[in-house]
Design a protein around this motif. Sequence first.
Motif, PDB file in Angstrom:
ATOM      1  N   LEU A  82       0.823  -1.207   0.000  1.00 40.59           N
ATOM      2  CA  LEU A  82       0.000   0.000   0.000  1.00 40.59           C
ATOM      3  C   LEU A  82       0.858   1.259   0.000  1.00 40.59           C
ATOM      4  N   LEU A  83       1.968   1.246   0.722  1.00 42.82           N
ATOM      5  CA  LEU A  83       2.847   2.411   0.725  1.00 42.82           C
ATOM      6  C   LEU A  83       3.390   2.677  -0.669  1.00 42.82           C
ATOM      7  N   ASP A  84       3.783   1.636  -1.380  1.00 46.78           N
ATOM      8  CA  ASP A  84       4.277   1.804  -2.737  1.00 46.78           C
ATOM      9  C   ASP A  84       3.194   2.390  -3.649  1.00 46.78           C
ATOM     10  N   LEU A  85       1.939   1.985  -3.421  1.00 44.52           N
ATOM     11  CA  LEU A  85       0.845   2.503  -4.237  1.00 44.52           C
ATOM     12  C   LEU A  85       0.507   3.953  -3.903  1.00 44.52           C
ATOM     13  N   GLY A  86       0.778   4.372  -2.646  1.00 45.35           N
ATOM     14  CA  GLY A  86       0.493   5.752  -2.282  1.00 45.35           C
ATOM     15  C   GLY A  86      -0.330   5.944  -1.029  1.00 45.35           C
ATOM     16  N   LEU A  87      -0.459   4.896  -0.206  1.00 43.77           N
ATOM     17  CA  LEU A  87      -1.231   5.007   1.030  1.00 43.77           C
ATOM     18  C   LEU A  87      -0.389   4.500   2.195  1.00 43.77           C
ATOM     19  N   ALA A  88      -0.109   5.386   3.156  1.00 43.86           N
ATOM     20  CA  ALA A  88       0.624   5.012   4.370  1.00 43.86           C
ATOM     21  C   ALA A  88      -0.370   4.843   5.509  1.00 43.86           C
ATOM     22  N   LEU A  89      -0.457   3.628   6.028  1.00 43.83           N
ATOM     23  CA  LEU A  89      -1.345   3.352   7.148  1.00 43.83           C
ATOM     24  C   LEU A  89      -0.667   3.695   8.468  1.00 43.83           C
ATOM     25  N   GLU A  90      -1.461   4.100   9.436  1.00 43.25           N
ATOM     26  CA  GLU A  90      -0.946   4.217  10.808  1.00 43.25           C
ATOM     27  C   GLU A  90      -1.272   2.892  11.499  1.00 43.25           C
ATOM     28  N   ALA A  91      -0.429   1.905  11.210  1.00 43.85           N
ATOM     29  CA  ALA A  91      -0.748   0.517  11.529  1.00 43.85           C
ATOM     30  C   ALA A  91      -0.268   0.101  12.904  1.00 43.85           C
ATOM     31  N   HIS A  92      -0.659   0.842  13.937  1.00 47.22           N
ATOM     32  CA  HIS A  92      -0.294   0.429  15.285  1.00 47.22           C
ATOM     33  C   HIS A  92      -1.276  -0.619  15.804  1.00 47.22           C
TER      34      HIS A  92
ATOM     35  N   ARG B  20      -3.205  17.833   6.182  1.00 42.47           N
ATOM     36  CA  ARG B  20      -2.089  16.982   6.585  1.00 42.47           C
ATOM     37  C   ARG B  20      -2.197  15.576   6.027  1.00 42.47           C
ATOM     38  N   THR B  21      -3.397  15.169   5.597  1.00 45.83           N
ATOM     39  CA  THR B  21      -3.566  13.823   5.048  1.00 45.83           C
ATOM     40  C   THR B  21      -2.754  13.641   3.776  1.00 45.83           C
ATOM     41  N   VAL B  22      -2.547  14.698   3.014  1.00 42.07           N
ATOM     42  CA  VAL B  22      -1.928  14.617   1.695  1.00 42.07           C
ATOM     43  C   VAL B  22      -0.473  15.059   1.764  1.00 42.07           C
ATOM     44  N   THR B  23       0.431  14.195   1.312  1.00 39.38           N
ATOM     45  CA  THR B  23       1.848  14.552   1.276  1.00 39.38           C
ATOM     46  C   THR B  23       2.593  13.638   0.313  1.00 39.38           C
ATOM     47  N   ASP B  24       3.577  14.194  -0.367  1.00 37.90           N
ATOM     48  CA  ASP B  24       4.485  13.405  -1.191  1.00 37.90           C
ATOM     49  C   ASP B  24       5.869  13.300  -0.558  1.00 37.90           C
ATOM     50  N   ASP B  25       5.991  13.785   0.660  1.00 35.51           N
ATOM     51  CA  ASP B  25       7.267  13.745   1.359  1.00 35.51           C
ATOM     52  C   ASP B  25       7.582  12.297   1.754  1.00 35.51           C
ATOM     53  N   GLU B  26       8.676  11.769   1.214  1.00 33.24           N
ATOM     54  CA  GLU B  26       9.026  10.369   1.459  1.00 33.24           C
ATOM     55  C   GLU B  26       9.264  10.107   2.944  1.00 33.24           C
ATOM     56  N   THR B  27       9.910  11.051   3.605  1.00 34.30           N
ATOM     57  CA  THR B  27      10.185  10.870   5.033  1.00 34.30           C
ATOM     58  C   THR B  27       8.895  10.803   5.834  1.00 34.30           C
ATOM     59  N   ALA B  28       7.948  11.690   5.531  1.00 33.29           N
ATOM     60  CA  ALA B  28       6.676  11.698   6.255  1.00 33.29           C
ATOM     61  C   ALA B  28       5.896  10.413   6.015  1.00 33.29           C
ATOM     62  N   LEU B  29       5.885   9.928   4.793  1.00 32.01           N
ATOM     63  CA  LEU B  29       5.158   8.699   4.467  1.00 32.01           C
ATOM     64  C   LEU B  29       5.761   7.507   5.201  1.00 32.01           C
ATOM     65  N   ARG B  30       7.088   7.404   5.161  1.00 28.64           N
ATOM     66  CA  ARG B  30       7.733   6.259   5.818  1.00 28.64           C
ATOM     67  C   ARG B  30       7.638   6.361   7.331  1.00 28.64           C
TER      68      ARG B  30
ATOM     69  N   PHE C 167       6.366   3.135   9.093  1.00 30.29           N
ATOM     70  CA  PHE C 167       7.386   2.406   9.844  1.00 30.29           C
ATOM     71  C   PHE C 167       7.263   2.657  11.345  1.00 30.29           C
ATOM     72  N   GLY C 168       6.941   3.906  11.715  1.00 36.48           N
ATOM     73  CA  GLY C 168       6.833   4.209  13.132  1.00 36.48           C
ATOM     74  C   GLY C 168       5.718   3.453  13.813  1.00 36.48           C
ATOM     75  N   SER C 169       4.622   3.220  13.095  1.00 35.98           N
ATOM     76  CA  SER C 169       3.489   2.509  13.678  1.00 35.98           C
ATOM     77  C   SER C 169       3.619   0.998  13.511  1.00 35.98           C
ATOM     78  N   LEU C 170       4.034   0.555  12.318  1.00 34.19           N
ATOM     79  CA  LEU C 170       4.075  -0.885  12.043  1.00 34.19           C
ATOM     80  C   LEU C 170       5.263  -1.570  12.703  1.00 34.19           C
ATOM     81  N   VAL C 171       6.477  -1.060  12.459  1.00 39.51           N
ATOM     82  CA  VAL C 171       7.668  -1.728  12.983  1.00 39.51           C
ATOM     83  C   VAL C 171       7.926  -1.305  14.426  1.00 39.51           C
ATOM     84  N   GLY C 172       8.014   0.008  14.645  1.00 43.37           N
ATOM     85  CA  GLY C 172       8.278   0.485  15.992  1.00 43.37           C
ATOM     86  C   GLY C 172       7.140   0.225  16.958  1.00 43.37           C
ATOM     87  N   GLY C 173       5.932   0.022  16.439  1.00 42.23           N
ATOM     88  CA  GLY C 173       4.785  -0.228  17.298  1.00 42.23           C
ATOM     89  C   GLY C 173       4.311  -1.659  17.222  1.00 42.23           C
TER      90      GLY C 173
END
Length: 501
Positions: free
Chosen positions: A358-368, A413-423, A427-433
């Motif tokens: 989903l991230l590659d397609l353009g949707l970053a989940l807050e997957a905590h 804030r929902t819309v962004t093309d910033d790679e750092t913000a998307l990851r 990553f912060g919710s899925l891996v770190g959480g």
Amino acid sequence: MHRPSPPEAEAALADELSVVRPALSAPYARALPGARAAVLTRLWRALAHEPLPWIARREPGRDGLTLHLTDGRRLHGPHADPYATAAYVTEVRLDERSYDRPARLVDALAVPHGLAFAAELDHSVASLALSRAGQPASGREPESGWEWEQRVVDGHPFHPNCRSRPGFSVVEQLAYGPEHRPVVELGLVPVEDCLVKGEWPKWLRDEERVLIPVHPWQAAHVLTGVPSQGSVAAHPLMSLRTLALPDGPHVKTALSARLTSSVRDISVYSIETSATVSAFAQDMAARTDGLLHVTHTLGAATSGSPGLAAVLRESPDVYARTGERVLPVAALATTELPRSPSWLADFTRLAVTVCLRLLDLGLALEAHGQNLLVVLSPTGAPLRLVYRDLADLRVSPARLTRHGIPVPPLAGRTVTDDETALRRKLFGSLVGGTLGATAGSSAVLREALESVVPDLPRTADLDALLHEPLPTKALTLMRLSPDTSGDIWTRLPNPLVTRSF
């Protein structure tokens, strides 16, 4: 300069408990040492890894970790595993004095805004002990999704304010906290001039007026004097302000209390865009080959005020077939499943594959662990994922366009093309959480990730996951920075960076 000590919430709660629920007084007292260690462990993780300005440097040694403060003092404790969930820190030493109570430690540190934070930590310990004191010794396995949610007793796995509920009395915690398993009567407030999106059910209407479900805490402390017209009984879920209705759907209520980190409400913008976001997220889920479902937002209503609004959405249980179970990832810790390396590898493969796709397609989940749920087979195998609460997704128009996917009409804030913000979001919710908390340690997390990485499609996002420190919210620094809006981030050691893939 004399600094007043933080409020002694432990003693205050004990006094109130002796009056309103004396049978819990002894279990509460027995739970306090464990609750102090649980909160202190979370705090030590923050001190060891967050960019706190009053820590000059960190020095690991054979006997633990020493933090050198900018004023010359030294703080010493055990080696800090950023993904450990067990309460392994029972005390830390500031110069020559030891501290086993997190609030008193922060008070002694005398850092800017520390007094308010110390009070919250004090409250977190007391509330956590109360939550643990009220648990049955044993019981049957839950039969419904809301029962699984109420098994999550300790709250956020990494936040020192894991159970901080300022503004809630003991009576209110027992009456509304999901871990205490109450039935909550939601008031129904009639609103004539109401913005409604989606389908608002007939039973929540009174002729031309919309009936908005209101949490009783909100009614007592925020909407004082606002009359209600009837009520409906519901079961509180992990987030406390979201509840399961008798006929199945979940209702997210406006609850203007500080829970864990921030005061949350339901913005008018989120109501206005609820149907659009829901349709978009379900369309994106359909691109995961059936591995992800997104709960449909049935309807949303607001009086025009964030303090009087509600969202109705599907229960995740509707995505379970005969014999299957759906439970939030946070509830996995209450089962034996994560202790099996093969099970954890299968779950990690499912979660990472879906979320990176989903991230590659353009949707970053807050997957905590609260937003992400897993569908288990009758034997406990992880089959599919369910995602809920669409308020904090991130959408990349550039990525969507690259894949030929229509860009939804969203803004802010929902819309962004910033790679750092998307990851960071994912990553912060899925891996770190989610994955970190499910694994419970760096070593177990490393093993689980190593087992799935070779099978994943190589993308720039995967390369970042493999070779860069892992982002996570600096939750303690955020609480000590009241004048800074938005999230503050830090980076955790990546258990995979020493490996070659």
